[in-house]
Design a protein around this motif. Structure first.
Motif, mmCIF file in Angstrom:
data_model
loop_
_atom_site.group_PDB
_atom_site.id
_atom_site.type_symbol
_atom_site.label_atom_id
_atom_site.label_comp_id
_atom_site.label_asym_id
_atom_site.label_seq_id
_atom_site.Cartn_x
_atom_site.Cartn_y
_atom_site.Cartn_z
ATOM 1 N N GLU A 92 49.507 34.136 40.118
ATOM 2 C CA GLU A 92 49.215 34.445 38.716
ATOM 3 C C GLU A 92 47.744 34.176 38.403
ATOM 4 O OE1 GLU A 92 50.376 32.305 34.534
ATOM 5 O OE2 GLU A 92 52.027 32.732 35.928
ATOM 6 N N GLU A 93 47.211 33.073 38.877
ATOM 7 C CA GLU A 93 45.802 32.755 38.661
ATOM 8 C C GLU A 93 44.904 33.790 39.333
ATOM 9 O OE1 GLU A 93 44.474 30.515 36.745
ATOM 10 O OE2 GLU A 93 46.369 29.566 36.185
ATOM 11 N N ILE A 94 45.276 34.221 40.524
ATOM 12 C CA ILE A 94 44.488 35.228 41.245
ATOM 13 C C ILE A 94 44.397 36.515 40.434
ATOM 14 C CG2 ILE A 94 44.556 36.771 43.249
ATOM 15 C CD1 ILE A 94 45.586 34.350 44.879
ATOM 16 N N PHE A 95 45.515 36.940 39.861
ATOM 17 C CA PHE A 95 45.511 38.154 39.050
ATOM 18 C C PHE A 95 44.506 38.031 37.904
ATOM 19 C CE2 PHE A 95 50.302 39.031 40.064
ATOM 20 C CZ PHE A 95 49.958 39.364 41.366
ATOM 21 N N LEU A 96 44.525 36.913 37.228
ATOM 22 C CA LEU A 96 43.622 36.713 36.088
ATOM 23 C C LEU A 96 42.178 36.552 36.546
ATOM 24 C CD1 LEU A 96 45.924 34.317 34.067
ATOM 25 C CD2 LEU A 96 45.309 36.656 33.421
ATOM 26 N N GLU A 97 41.955 35.935 37.694
ATOM 27 C CA GLU A 97 40.596 35.790 38.218
ATOM 28 C C GLU A 97 39.984 37.154 38.540
ATOM 29 O OE1 GLU A 97 41.091 33.191 41.537
ATOM 30 O OE2 GLU A 97 41.533 31.441 40.280
ATOM 31 N N LEU A 98 40.770 38.053 39.118
ATOM 32 C CA LEU A 98 40.262 39.393 39.426
ATOM 33 C C LEU A 98 39.893 40.139 38.153
ATOM 34 C CD1 LEU A 98 42.708 40.352 42.304
ATOM 35 C CD2 LEU A 98 40.245 39.997 42.510
ATOM 36 N N ALA A 100 38.898 38.759 35.382
ATOM 37 C CA ALA A 100 37.694 38.107 34.870
ATOM 38 C C ALA A 100 36.448 38.543 35.633
ATOM 39 C CB ALA A 100 37.847 36.593 34.944
ATOM 40 N N LYS A 101 36.610 38.936 36.897
ATOM 41 C CA LYS A 101 35.480 39.415 37.696
ATOM 42 C C LYS A 101 35.103 40.854 37.371
ATOM 43 C CE LYS A 101 36.429 36.383 41.649
ATOM 44 N NZ LYS A 101 36.918 36.320 43.048
ATOM 45 N N GLY A 102 35.887 41.505 36.503
ATOM 46 C CA GLY A 102 35.585 42.878 36.106
ATOM 47 C C GLY A 102 36.413 43.941 36.777
ATOM 48 N N ALA A 103 37.517 43.551 37.433
ATOM 49 C CA ALA A 103 38.372 44.539 38.088
ATOM 50 C C ALA A 103 38.858 45.579 37.087
ATOM 51 C CB ALA A 103 39.566 43.853 38.735
ATOM 52 N N ARG A 104 38.818 46.834 37.488
ATOM 53 C CA ARG A 104 39.292 47.930 36.637
ATOM 54 C C ARG A 104 40.806 48.047 36.644
ATOM 55 N NH1 ARG A 104 35.650 50.563 33.226
ATOM 56 N NH2 ARG A 104 33.565 50.376 34.116
ATOM 57 N N ASN A 105 41.424 47.473 37.653
ATOM 58 C CA ASN A 105 42.882 47.480 37.777
ATOM 59 C C ASN A 105 43.270 46.370 38.730
ATOM 60 O OD1 ASN A 105 42.603 48.831 40.516
ATOM 61 N ND2 ASN A 105 41.816 50.433 39.168
ATOM 62 N N ALA A 125 51.008 36.293 34.072
ATOM 63 C CA ALA A 125 49.632 36.733 33.835
ATOM 64 C C ALA A 125 49.534 37.586 32.578
ATOM 65 C CB ALA A 125 49.117 37.503 35.052
ATOM 66 N N ARG A 126 50.519 38.446 32.359
ATOM 67 C CA ARG A 126 50.486 39.273 31.151
ATOM 68 C C ARG A 126 50.625 38.423 29.894
ATOM 69 N NH1 ARG A 126 53.652 44.799 33.092
ATOM 70 N NH2 ARG A 126 51.759 45.857 33.798
ATOM 71 N N ALA A 127 51.436 37.399 29.965
ATOM 72 C CA ALA A 127 51.580 36.501 28.817
ATOM 73 C C ALA A 127 50.274 35.775 28.519
ATOM 74 C CB ALA A 127 52.690 35.496 29.089
ATOM 75 N N ARG A 128 49.415 35.674 29.537
ATOM 76 C CA ARG A 128 48.140 34.978 29.375
ATOM 77 C C ARG A 128 46.952 35.937 29.230
ATOM 78 N NH1 ARG A 128 47.769 31.208 34.395
ATOM 79 N NH2 ARG A 128 45.804 30.607 33.370
ATOM 80 N N GLY A 129 47.236 37.228 29.045
ATOM 81 C CA GLY A 129 46.154 38.147 28.725
ATOM 82 C C GLY A 129 45.796 39.185 29.763
ATOM 83 N N TYR A 295 35.108 50.451 57.046
ATOM 84 C CA TYR A 295 35.893 50.674 55.833
ATOM 85 C C TYR A 295 37.109 49.733 55.769
ATOM 86 C CZ TYR A 295 33.180 54.762 54.536
ATOM 87 O OH TYR A 295 32.162 55.590 54.149
ATOM 88 N N THR A 296 37.392 49.036 56.850
ATOM 89 C CA THR A 296 38.448 48.037 56.838
ATOM 90 C C THR A 296 37.886 46.729 56.312
ATOM 91 O OG1 THR A 296 39.473 49.082 58.765
ATOM 92 C CG2 THR A 296 40.150 46.836 58.236
ATOM 93 N N PRO A 297 38.462 46.157 55.263
ATOM 94 C CA PRO A 297 37.899 44.919 54.705
ATOM 95 C C PRO A 297 38.090 43.741 55.648
ATOM 96 C CG PRO A 297 39.984 45.435 53.649
ATOM 97 C CD PRO A 297 39.649 46.605 54.510
ATOM 98 N N PRO A 298 37.215 42.743 55.556
ATOM 99 C CA PRO A 298 37.415 41.537 56.366
ATOM 100 C C PRO A 298 38.554 40.701 55.794
ATOM 101 C CG PRO A 298 35.533 41.253 54.891
ATOM 102 C CD PRO A 298 36.010 42.667 54.715
ATOM 103 N N PHE A 299 39.490 40.325 56.639
ATOM 104 C CA PHE A 299 40.610 39.504 56.161
ATOM 105 C C PHE A 299 40.277 38.040 56.450
ATOM 106 C CE2 PHE A 299 42.686 43.675 56.883
ATOM 107 C CZ PHE A 299 42.906 43.933 55.526
ATOM 108 N N ASP A 300 39.448 37.499 55.546
ATOM 109 C CA ASP A 300 38.916 36.149 55.708
ATOM 110 C C ASP A 300 39.454 35.195 54.642
ATOM 111 O OD1 ASP A 300 37.712 37.281 53.539
ATOM 112 O OD2 ASP A 300 35.665 37.161 54.314
ATOM 113 N N LEU A 301 40.564 35.597 53.998
ATOM 114 C CA LEU A 301 41.207 34.805 52.957
ATOM 115 C C LEU A 301 40.339 34.670 51.696
ATOM 116 C CD1 LEU A 301 42.836 31.986 55.120
ATOM 117 C CD2 LEU A 301 43.722 34.252 54.589
ATOM 118 N N GLU A 302 39.398 35.570 51.520
ATOM 119 C CA GLU A 302 38.576 35.525 50.307
ATOM 120 C C GLU A 302 39.458 35.616 49.063
ATOM 121 O OE1 GLU A 302 35.168 38.118 47.906
ATOM 122 O OE2 GLU A 302 35.599 38.604 50.001
ATOM 123 N N GLY A 303 39.166 34.787 48.076
ATOM 124 C CA GLY A 303 39.835 34.841 46.794
ATOM 125 C C GLY A 303 41.236 34.259 46.745
ATOM 126 N N VAL A 304 41.725 33.744 47.880
ATOM 127 C CA VAL A 304 43.092 33.236 47.940
ATOM 128 C C VAL A 304 43.105 31.700 47.788
ATOM 129 C CG1 VAL A 304 45.217 33.140 49.283
ATOM 130 C CG2 VAL A 304 43.727 35.135 49.466
#
Length: 304
Positions: A92-98, A100-105, A125-129, A295-304
């Motif tokens: 839930e926090e990850i969804f809100l953090e994305l 806040a970073k300006g994610a379009r979706n 997350a929806r209950a929190r905005g 074009y394959t993203p690095p799976f380095d646990l970024e943002g987790v």
């Protein structure tokens, strides 16, 4: 949604007792695993904007996959178990953090096996905005019951239609039933979302994008997929965006299954020309330069 004692979330319906710690056919057990959560710039332009945009699609890559394609570019997470254990509260926090970073979706990649965590995280997350559209990024191999359960949660379906025939489905994904299962799921997706809707900047807010990755040596099957897409539009009367991709790169076990090269320009042009002739002109077609490993993203646990 409770953790299943006989898992039936995906079409494999393997029956794993995940509440007791058993691992399903998809590789998922009783602990949520996520491999990456970051702004992604390589989805269709209506999702992530131009490659140099400061924002992007807020993409969460989940570990495991119901399909397990032999050529998967994300095989480290889809089939080799790479991911970090988190709970629904952290998701839930990850969804809100994305957001806040300006994610379009919010773009959920291969999430079905984790719905007992994803649904409460979305509700919280929806209950929190959380207000950005939710994209469900799927290989198309979904049960219609699961698609129905996601009504009210998912705004945009980003779904593959990988194969028309049983033979490639069996050979490359171990799923001879892929096509009828995917077509039924896609019909339900179209019924739930309706025609594409965009905001004033051209970002998709609701609708369906149907992707097809052209595979080397499989042009006839791709042409059959084109015909099925055109028939879907006629049959349902619901417009959708099509996305024909040339980015195939022989990752993982592709060469063992006769997919040891990239798609030729001739192969890809045959499919694109057929799509145009079939009226599938609302959507996207990749440049051949997209067949690159970066074009394959690095799976380095970024943002987790």
């Amino acid at each position: 949604m409770q953790l299943p004692t006989q898992c039936r979330l995906c079409p494999r319906q393997c029956g794993a007792n995940r509440a007791a710690g058993e691992t399903g056919r998809c590789g998922a057990g009783d602990t949520l695993l996520v491999a990456r959560a970051a702004l992604h710039h390589w989805e269709e332009p209506c999702l992530s904007g131009p490659p140099d945009a400061a924002t992007g699609s807020g993409t969460v890559f989940f570990t495991g996959c119901p399909l397990g394609c032999c050529y998967c570019q994300n095989y480290a997470i889809s089939q080799q178990g790479l991911g970090k254990a988190i709970d629904a509260a952290r998701l839930e926090e990850i969804f809100l953090e994305l957001q806040a970073k300006g994610a379009r979706n919010l773009n959920l990649v291969t999430a079905t096996q984790w719905l007992p965590w994803v649904l409460p995280a979305l509700r919280g997350a929806r209950a929190r905005g959380l207000h950005i559209p939710v994209v469900y990024n799927t290989g198309g191999y979904e049960r219609t019951e699961t698609v129905r359960a996601l009504a009210g949660y998912v705004d945009i379906w980003l779904a593959d239609l990988k194969y028309a025939g049983a033979e490639p489905g069996a050979a490359f994904s171990g799923a001879a039933d892929y096509n009828p299962v995917a077509l039924a799921a896609i019909r339900q997706m179209l019924a739930q979302t309706g025609a594409p809707r965009f905001d004033g900047e051209g970002y998709l807010q609701r609708g369906v994008i149907l992707r097809h990755l052209v595979l080397p040596g499989q042009v006839q099957d791709s042409l059959a997929v084109v015909r099925q897409m055109a028939a879907l539009r006629r049959e349902t009367g619901v417009p959708f965006l099509s996305s024909f991709m040339s980015q195939f790169t022989p990752f993982y076990h592709a060469a063992r299954h006769g997919l040891g090269r990239r798609v030729t320009t001739y192969e890809y042009r045959r499919v694109v020309d057929a799509a145009v002739d079939a009226g599938l002109t609302e959507g996207y077609m990749q440049q051949k330069s997209s067949a690159r490993e970066e074009y394959t993203p690095p799976f380095d646990l970024e943002g987790v």
